[in-house]
Enzyme design. Structure first.
Site: not given
Ligand code: ZN
Length: 309
Positions: A65, A67
């Protein structure tokens, strides 16, 4: 050794919390720093610390992901621009796809690095022990998130016992080569016939530390296994007490679930991170208070905070 948190926010950066990254500083042990996740802006946070980017020898990614990985191209590129510093190679561990993400970003941006990156990608079938050095072993296990995501268990090998030099001197052992022999576990006989048993002068080996760092996850048994007897468990707390259902729907945990994992695993200390920007400071105290009813030694971390292990 200590952990310095570089980004403790969930999903997107806020003024107080950047996105995910933390540094496990092993300077006294092996003169290296290991990064876990590298969200966007990690290099800016590092500027506010004493961490030297070239000391970062390994980066462990929990999942793909944004982030957790968007800071990689920037960090890797800046790491190349350290004047008068020796260029050291770097290892990146992470789910399959991390290599293509990094190489594509570097290629498209025309970035060339003066050091080598060794990629160690894994998938569901190639987890377990992912690294072993003379001082540390690292295990990875799959967690339960919305995409493939792992947690890491870093185990320091037991530390050798130390030689009690004062006791040796008192026993009449002359300082010199005999000390070395005894330190190596060899029994010796002094000129006057005194027998010196090495074991009497070396302390017992000390157990190494166990550090468990989890990626985003619902409550799962894998977290407990990774955290068994850990000195420190770093666990996400994207949601608070009462939000278990919504946490489950989004592939995350609450503070209470993190505390349950710590308790079930017999961990010594729980650090809650991946904190939503929705939480105001009074909510943060509540997160801690509630979690402490299940697991007492709990703390909600902040960006740039250093925690000694
Ligand atoms: Zn995540």
């Amino acid at each position: 050794m200590d952990i310095q948190f570089l980004g403790t926010g969930a999903g997107q950066p806020s003024k107080a919390r950047n996105v995910s990254s933390l540094a496990l500083k092993l300077l006294d042990e092996i003169n290296e720093v290991w990064l876990f996740d590298c969200g966007e802006g990690t290099q800016n946070r590092i500027l506010e610390t004493t961490i030297r980017p070239r000391k970062v020898s390994k980066i462990f990614i929990t999942h793909l992901h944004g982030d957790h990985i968007f800071g990689l191209p920037g960090f890797l590129s800046s790491r190349a621009f350290q004047a008068n510093e020796e260029q050291t190679d770097l290892d990146i561990y992470g789910p399959q796809g991390i290599k293509s993400f990094v190489l594509t970003s570097l290629r498209v941006s025309g970035s060339r690095l003066p050091y080598r990156i060794y990629f160690h990608e894994f998938d569901q079938d190639s987890l377990g022990k992912i690294l072993e050095t003379d001082k540390f072993t690292v295990y990875a296990e799959e967690l339960d998130h919305t995409i493939f995501c792992v947690g890491y268990r870093v185990m320091q090998k037991d530390l050798e016992g130390t030689l009690d030099a004062e006791k040796l001197k008192a026993a009449g052992v002359p300082f010199g080569p005999l000390f070395g022999k005894i330190k190596n576990g060899q029994d010796v006989v002094l000129d006057d016939g005194t027998e010196i048993k090495a074991a009497d002068y070396i302390s017992a080996p000390r157990p190494g530390k166990i550090i468990t760092i989890l990626g985003d996850t619902r409550k799962t048994n894998a977290s407990v296994r990774l955290a068994v007897n850990a000195d420190v468990l770093v666990h996400e707390s994207t949601y608070g007490k009462g939000d278990e259902k919504i946490a489950r729907n989004h592939g995350h945990s609450t503070n209470m679930q993190a505390a349950q994992v710590a308790a079930e695993a017999g961990a010594k200390r729980l650090l809650l991170n991946h904190i939503s920007a929705r939480f105001l400071s009074k909510d943060i105290s509540q997160l801690k208070k509630d979690a402490a009813t299940v697991f007492e030694n709990v703390h909600v971390v902040k960006d740039l905070e250093k925690v000694e292990i």
